[in-house]
Design a protein around this motif. Sequence first.
Motif, PDB file in Angstrom:
ATOM      1  N   ARG A 217     -74.213 137.703  37.440  1.00  0.00           N
ATOM      2  CA  ARG A 217     -73.229 137.141  38.361  1.00  0.00           C
ATOM      3  C   ARG A 217     -73.025 138.118  39.511  1.00  0.00           C
ATOM      4  N   VAL A 218     -73.038 137.607  40.739  1.00  0.00           N
ATOM      5  CA  VAL A 218     -72.827 138.423  41.931  1.00  0.00           C
ATOM      6  C   VAL A 218     -71.520 137.975  42.570  1.00  0.00           C
ATOM      7  N   LEU A 219     -70.616 138.899  42.758  1.00  0.00           N
ATOM      8  CA  LEU A 219     -69.333 138.602  43.391  1.00  0.00           C
ATOM      9  C   LEU A 219     -69.334 139.202  44.792  1.00  0.00           C
ATOM     10  N   VAL A 220     -68.986 138.386  45.780  1.00  0.00           N
ATOM     11  CA  VAL A 220     -68.922 138.844  47.165  1.00  0.00           C
ATOM     12  C   VAL A 220     -67.532 138.534  47.704  1.00  0.00           C
ATOM     13  N   CYS A 221     -66.823 139.555  48.108  1.00  0.00           N
ATOM     14  CA  CYS A 221     -65.508 139.353  48.734  1.00  0.00           C
ATOM     15  C   CYS A 221     -65.698 138.649  50.063  1.00  0.00           C
ATOM     16  N   GLU A 222     -64.890 137.590  50.309  1.00  0.00           N
ATOM     17  CA  GLU A 222     -64.958 136.913  51.590  1.00  0.00           C
ATOM     18  C   GLU A 222     -63.571 136.808  52.224  1.00  0.00           C
ATOM     19  N   GLY A 223     -62.772 137.832  52.029  1.00  0.00           N
ATOM     20  CA  GLY A 223     -61.519 137.907  52.765  1.00  0.00           C
ATOM     21  C   GLY A 223     -61.797 138.190  54.231  1.00  0.00           C
TER      22      GLY A 223
ATOM     23  N   ARG B  83     -76.880 132.747  48.843  1.00  0.00           N
ATOM     24  CA  ARG B  83     -76.917 131.316  48.512  1.00  0.00           C
ATOM     25  C   ARG B  83     -78.259 130.702  48.917  1.00  0.00           C
ATOM     26  N   ASN B  84     -78.792 131.108  50.057  1.00  0.00           N
ATOM     27  CA  ASN B  84     -80.098 130.593  50.483  1.00  0.00           C
ATOM     28  C   ASN B  84     -81.194 131.013  49.512  1.00  0.00           C
ATOM     29  N   LEU B  85     -81.142 132.274  49.064  1.00  0.00           N
ATOM     30  CA  LEU B  85     -82.123 132.747  48.092  1.00  0.00           C
ATOM     31  C   LEU B  85     -81.987 131.995  46.771  1.00  0.00           C
ATOM     32  N   GLN B  86     -80.752 131.795  46.350  1.00  0.00           N
ATOM     33  CA  GLN B  86     -80.519 131.071  45.100  1.00  0.00           C
ATOM     34  C   GLN B  86     -81.119 129.670  45.164  1.00  0.00           C
ATOM     35  N   GLU B  87     -80.948 129.013  46.313  1.00  0.00           N
ATOM     36  CA  GLU B  87     -81.473 127.660  46.465  1.00  0.00           C
ATOM     37  C   GLU B  87     -82.994 127.658  46.560  1.00  0.00           C
ATOM     38  N   SER B  88     -83.557 128.559  47.375  1.00  0.00           N
ATOM     39  CA  SER B  88     -85.004 128.546  47.577  1.00  0.00           C
ATOM     40  C   SER B  88     -85.767 128.918  46.309  1.00  0.00           C
ATOM     41  N   ARG B  89     -85.177 129.762  45.482  1.00  0.00           N
ATOM     42  CA  ARG B  89     -85.842 130.189  44.245  1.00  0.00           C
ATOM     43  C   ARG B  89     -85.370 129.409  43.020  1.00  0.00           C
ATOM     44  N   LYS B  90     -84.499 128.424  43.241  1.00  0.00           N
ATOM     45  CA  LYS B  90     -83.994 127.563  42.151  1.00  0.00           C
ATOM     46  C   LYS B  90     -83.401 128.400  41.013  1.00  0.00           C
ATOM     47  N   LEU B  91     -82.617 129.394  41.382  1.00  0.00           N
ATOM     48  CA  LEU B  91     -82.096 130.321  40.373  1.00  0.00           C
ATOM     49  C   LEU B  91     -81.032 129.698  39.477  1.00  0.00           C
ATOM     50  N   ARG B  92     -80.498 128.566  39.871  1.00  0.00           N
ATOM     51  CA  ARG B  92     -79.503 127.913  39.006  1.00  0.00           C
ATOM     52  C   ARG B  92     -80.142 127.329  37.753  1.00  0.00           C
ATOM     53  N   THR B  93     -81.425 126.993  37.837  1.00  0.00           N
ATOM     54  CA  THR B  93     -82.037 126.251  36.740  1.00  0.00           C
ATOM     55  C   THR B  93     -83.294 126.851  36.174  1.00  0.00           C
ATOM     56  N   THR B  94     -83.883 127.859  36.826  1.00  0.00           N
ATOM     57  CA  THR B  94     -85.163 128.380  36.367  1.00  0.00           C
ATOM     58  C   THR B  94     -85.148 129.892  36.317  1.00  0.00           C
ATOM     59  N   GLY B  95     -86.144 130.448  35.614  1.00  0.00           N
ATOM     60  CA  GLY B  95     -86.353 131.889  35.606  1.00  0.00           C
ATOM     61  C   GLY B  95     -85.270 132.645  34.877  1.00  0.00           C
ATOM     62  N   ARG B  96     -85.277 133.947  35.064  1.00  0.00           N
ATOM     63  CA  ARG B  96     -84.341 134.831  34.372  1.00  0.00           C
ATOM     64  C   ARG B  96     -82.978 134.870  35.060  1.00  0.00           C
ATOM     65  N   GLY B  97     -82.861 134.173  36.177  1.00  0.00           N
ATOM     66  CA  GLY B  97     -81.604 134.192  36.887  1.00  0.00           C
ATOM     67  C   GLY B  97     -80.555 133.256  36.330  1.00  0.00           C
ATOM     68  N   ARG B  98     -80.927 132.465  35.305  1.00  0.00           N
ATOM     69  CA  ARG B  98     -79.953 131.522  34.735  1.00  0.00           C
ATOM     70  C   ARG B  98     -78.825 132.267  34.044  1.00  0.00           C
TER      71      ARG B  98
END
Length: 202
Positions: free
Chosen positions: A165-171, A187-202
């Motif tokens: 999990r990566v936390l980024v402050c956006e205050g 977020r762009n990397l997460q989408e392009s690499r499908k990290l929500r559903t594939t690989g070790r990033g799940r």
Amino acid sequence: MQVDISPSGLKPGPDATASGRAVLLVAKSAFAAAPHAEMQRIAALAATLPGVASAVACHSEQGQPSLRDALLSLRMAPYEAILIVPLVLPLEPGFLNWITRALKRWQAEHPGGWPPVQIARHIAQSPEFEPLLAALVDGAAAQPAVAADETARLEGSLVPAQKRRVLVCEGGACNAAGADAIWGHLRNLQESRKLRTTGRGR
């Protein structure tokens, strides 16, 4: 009436005069295009109100423009006042306290040129809230009922199991230092690499 609600276009327009007020409509956060469009629609409505010269939608946590950036962009314009209207329910006292403390700090960091800044108290305490609530209840009753779906998954959450999990402050201060660009890149990397559903990033 001037409406200026785009993240990159926060400069006051030609109708910003001492006889008009600027309104900042504050949401907590927005990621996708639809919530931003909804905030822009509400700002456009606010800009048609009597005495309003400019209306800006902004965010206190995640989303652009931040409340801080919106305030700083408007403070040198010849508005008679800047009105902050939190569009948050429930509106916790701590949220109003945070806005007040932050405003005092920003005014100290950027002295001079500030018109009066006033903060609306609580949406639910408005005398107009009761008829609005009644209209929302009637609107819900007019909608079709949600049908049961026996094929729906029985999981309790749509958030998948996570290994990382990566936390980024956006205050406001963090975004001013580049946090929003970092968040967008991740977020762009997460989408392009499908990290929500594939690989070790799940």
